[in-house]
Design a protein around this motif. Structure first.
Motif, short mmCIF file in Angstrom:
data_model
loop_
_atom_site.label_atom_id
_atom_site.label_comp_id
_atom_site.label_asym_id
_atom_site.label_seq_id
_atom_site.Cartn_x
_atom_site.Cartn_y
_atom_site.Cartn_z
N UNK A 61 -14.76 18.92 45.01
CA UNK A 61 -15.45 20.17 44.64
C UNK A 61 -14.71 21.40 45.17
N UNK A 62 -13.98 21.25 46.29
CA UNK A 62 -13.25 22.38 46.85
C UNK A 62 -12.19 22.89 45.88
N UNK A 63 -11.49 21.97 45.20
CA UNK A 63 -10.48 22.38 44.23
C UNK A 63 -11.11 23.14 43.07
N UNK A 64 -12.25 22.65 42.59
CA UNK A 64 -12.95 23.35 41.50
C UNK A 64 -13.43 24.72 41.97
N UNK A 65 -13.91 24.79 43.19
CA UNK A 65 -14.38 26.05 43.76
C UNK A 65 -13.24 27.07 43.82
N UNK A 66 -12.08 26.65 44.32
CA UNK A 66 -10.93 27.54 44.43
C UNK A 66 -10.42 27.96 43.04
N UNK A 67 -10.42 27.01 42.12
CA UNK A 67 -9.96 27.32 40.77
C UNK A 67 -10.91 28.30 40.08
N UNK B 59 -3.72 18.30 38.25
CA UNK B 59 -4.19 17.92 39.59
C UNK B 59 -5.64 17.45 39.57
N UNK B 60 -6.46 18.00 38.68
CA UNK B 60 -7.87 17.60 38.64
C UNK B 60 -8.03 16.16 38.15
#
Length: 727
Positions: A565-571, A557-558
């Motif tokens: 940045x939200x996806x990286x933050x959640x991950x 997904x990345x």
């Protein structure tokens, strides 16, 4: 004989298309409680499927019967076509073409849905003006039913799966979206009031309107608009209504002529002037007395009570627009791509957002149609979007409508546009808008613009074959998978609420392995379920397998969402929990959080998560430096001081720890999780500050009322305080 056969085929095709349009108009009533977004997913999916089916019939109709082919010279057709074309270019030049095309699961807009609205516009064009007028009357009837659903929901909160609210929304669920749906219908009702009256005697005007069903619908939906509590829409409605009455009062108009030369009858002009004065007086008094206590006691006035530029919602809007302007300056011509507002928002994030709480720090829209289009498709996108409305105004002025009806149609479009200065285009708002666009569009032309003979005909046949294939694919695969996964996610969440974490994990695992345009949402939900499983003591072997699956998902997904940045933050937060099973994940967590900070360097939440990670690694000095940096962005935000206090406590520096915790409390800090409340309660209990210890234990208990450990803490502190009082 052949002529009659063709006529039958033609009529059958038209009847099928007409029935399909009727069904589309009813979609705002649909609610599917089995999906994760009950008031959205079913509406949009069924709308898309119906358009795709109808478009195939429309293609056959225009292929065999040239009189139904679209007028490619219509300014409204051209402006919508250019807007979608610019959006396509912006998407492929933008940050995330996939999201630009499909949007997100909680919006379901994007170019994909805009193409369906364009299809609706083309489909409506085959009908006569009288038939298109029936579509408008039907959508008014449906809006009446939606309004009734809002009233009944208030009476019976169990009527809809998403409960009730002081702000009415009915089957639309979101009050702001309900308001954007009501605005066009209110002015359509007024349009039909004047249409039906135009042939009547002017002396019977007042008697007539009280017997017009459209007049009463107008009153009902105006009241519904106020009960939505949507300030932007109400202000847009009020401003446009005053403008309309002003034109009725002081412009030389005629109820029965389509030109501007004839004087408006005095009988009507004087009441219009009186109505104008009353409207201005009502709005002026409302503004002057908005701070009075009685304003807070009236549901639809409550959100206007105390309204000022210091209102948190207004302040966050101003901050968002400022960020949007910065983002547009970086990519001025084609923008960042539709549906990608969160990328520049995070890049230019203003730390003062945190003053208004965490919920006000993640925006995926500018909540202003000007800035939304500038970010999405740059200056070209904004110009082409505005051209749609100017083309509509032009066609209305050119029409042979009575001048009063022209003004009402223009006022309705203007009100819709003004309310979008405080929100954005939504499915339920665009549906009546495109029905109006289809109604005012000029269809008849002197000769067909498409010729199907020779080489041109062969190319067009191939094109139609390709389009039909694509429509069948999207209907069966894209839309079906969207609905199916929305149901599965709902089931997974219900399983989690029942503490059946294995079932929730297994459902989301299955979804991750299937085709789904919005897979990132499934993946984030999967990680949330695994985190819950960690907390419940998941077997280490199973946990490692799940962590590996989440890693594979994020790797996939990345690559699609490289700048999110939200996806990286959640991950990163997920990996932080995974470190309970393998400490090696802490180092990887640092890497992920640092990547998130590259994309949003001034976002405090990411600094806080990275700092907590450093505490877990025993790097206390590094954690303190990170939290101090976060506090330096905006010192009045409470959260950086709270986390800085935690870092000092971890270093056994209680003096500085209490200083920072007190600062956090001074700036309005409240515990966000039961664990935070419990931790702070323990600190203050240890330092013999029982009143504050009780405050934090009770805060923790309010977040987790069934927690027996917290219940015991509250009871113990209360007994100690009672003993001190009695002694």
């Amino acid at each position: 004989m052949l002529y009659f056969s063709n006529m039958i085929k033609k009529n059958i095709l038209k009847k099928i298309i007409r029935l399909g349009v009727y069904l589309i108009i009813f979609t705002p009533l649909l609610v599917f409680s089995a999906t994760i977004y009950p008031a959205l997913t079913g509406k949009v999916v069924i709308f898309r499927i119906l358009i795709e089916i109808l478009f195939i019939f429309w293609l056959f109709l225009i292929f065999f019967y040239k009189e139904y082919r679209p007028n490619l010279k219509s300014p409204l057709f051209l402006s919508i076509f250019i807007f979608i074309s610019v959006s396509f270019i912006s998407a492929f030049l933008g940050i995330n073409p996939w999201q630009s095309f499909f949007s997100t699961a909680d919006r379901l807009m994007g170019i994909f849905t805009w193409l369906h609205f364009f299809g609706l516009f083309l489909i409506i064009s085959i009908f006569s003006k009288e038939e298109r007028e029936k579509f408008l009357k039907l959508t008014l009837f449906v809006s009446f039913l939606v309004s009734l659903s809002a009233i009944y929901q208030r009476i019976n909160p169990d009527f809809l799966s998403f409960g009730s609210s002081e702000r009415l929304a009915g089957t639309i669920e979101n009050p702001g979206f309900f308001a954007s749906y009501l605005i066009p219908h209110i002015f359509l009702a007024l349009y039909f009031v004047f249409q039906n009256y135009s042939a009547s005697n002017i002396s019977n005007f007042i008697f007539y309107i009280f017997y017009s069903q459209y007049f009463w619908l107008l009153l009902l939906e105006s009241l519904m608009l106020f009960f939505t509590g949507t300030r932007g829409a109400i202000l847009a409605f009020g401003f446009t209504l005053i403008l309309l009455v002003f034109l009725f009062s002081f412009t030389r108009l005629s109820l029965v002529k389509s030109d501007f030369k004839n004087s408006f009858p005095k009988f009507f002009r004087r009441p219009a002037s009186l109505i104008l004065a009353v409207l201005i007086l009502i709005f002026a008094l409302g503004f002057l007395f908005r701070h009075q206590p009685f304003f807070y006691q009236i549901p639809f006035l409550k959100r206007f009570a105390g309204l000022s530029f210091n209102d948190p919602t207004i302040q966050t809007r101003f901050l968002t627009w400022k960020i949007a302007f910065k983002g547009w300056q970086e990519r001025p011509f084609f923008g960042w791509g539709p549906e990608n507002f969160n990328i520049p928002f995070n890049k230019y994030y203003d730390p003062s957002f945190l003053k208004y709480g965490f919920q006000e720090t993640w925006f995926d829209r500018a909540h202003n149609i000007i800035f939304d289009n500038l970010i999405a498709a740059g200056l070209l996108g904004l110009i082409s979007y505005l051209a749609i409305f100017f083309s509509a105004f032009y066609l209305i002025f050119k029409s042979k409508e009575f001048i009063t009806q022209k003004l009402v149609l223009i006022a309705g479009l203007l009100a819709y546009f003004i309310q979008n200065l405080f929100i954005f285009d939504t499915f339920v708002g665009l549906l009546p808008l495109f029905l109006v666009f289809g109604f005012i569009n000029t269809q008849s032309v002197s000769r067909p613009l498409l010729e199907l003979s020779g080489k041109t005909g062969k190319i067009l046949k191939l094109f139609i074959f390709f389009v039909v294939g694509a429509l069948i694919f999207t209907a069966l695969v894209v839309n079906f998978s969207t609905f199916k996964n929305a149901v599965s996610l709902r089931n997974a969440i219900l399983a989690e609420l029942k503490n059946n974490f294995n079932l929730s994990r297994n459902i989301t695992k299955k979804n991750l392995s299937s085709f789904y345009p919005y897979k990132e949402e499934t993946g984030l939900q999967f990680m949330a379920f695994i985190k819950q499983s960690f907390d419940k003591g998941l077997d280490r072997g199973e946990a490692i397998q799940d962590i590996k699956l989440a890693e594979d998902f994020f790797s996939l997904i990345s690559s699609r969402h490289k700048k999110n940045s939200f996806l990286y933050f959640q991950y990163g937060n997920f990996l932080n929990s995974a470190a309970n099973y393998d400490k090696a994940y802490l180092a990887k967590t640092d890497e992920v959080f640092n990547k998130a900070l590259e994309l949003s360097p001034r976002r405090q939440q990411i600094h806080h998560s990275l700092g907590v990670n450093k505490i877990m690694e025993g790097e206390y000095e590094e954690a303190i430096w990170i939290f101090k940096k976060s506090a330096s962005f905006y010192n009045a935000a409470p959260d950086p001081h709270f986390y800085l206090g935690l870092a000092y406590f971890a270093m056994k520096d209680e003096k500085n720890g209490f200083v920072e915790i007190e600062k956090a409390l001074e700036f309005g800090y409240t515990a966000k999780t039961p664990e935070e409340g419990l931790y702070l309660g323990d600190i203050y209990e240890k330092n013999i500050n029982l009143q504050k210890a009780l405050f934090f234990y009770e805060s923790a208990l309010s977040l987790d009322p069934q927690n027996k450990k917290i219940q015991a803490k509250v009871e113990t502190i209360k007994n100690q305080l009672n003993n001190e009082t009695s002694n």
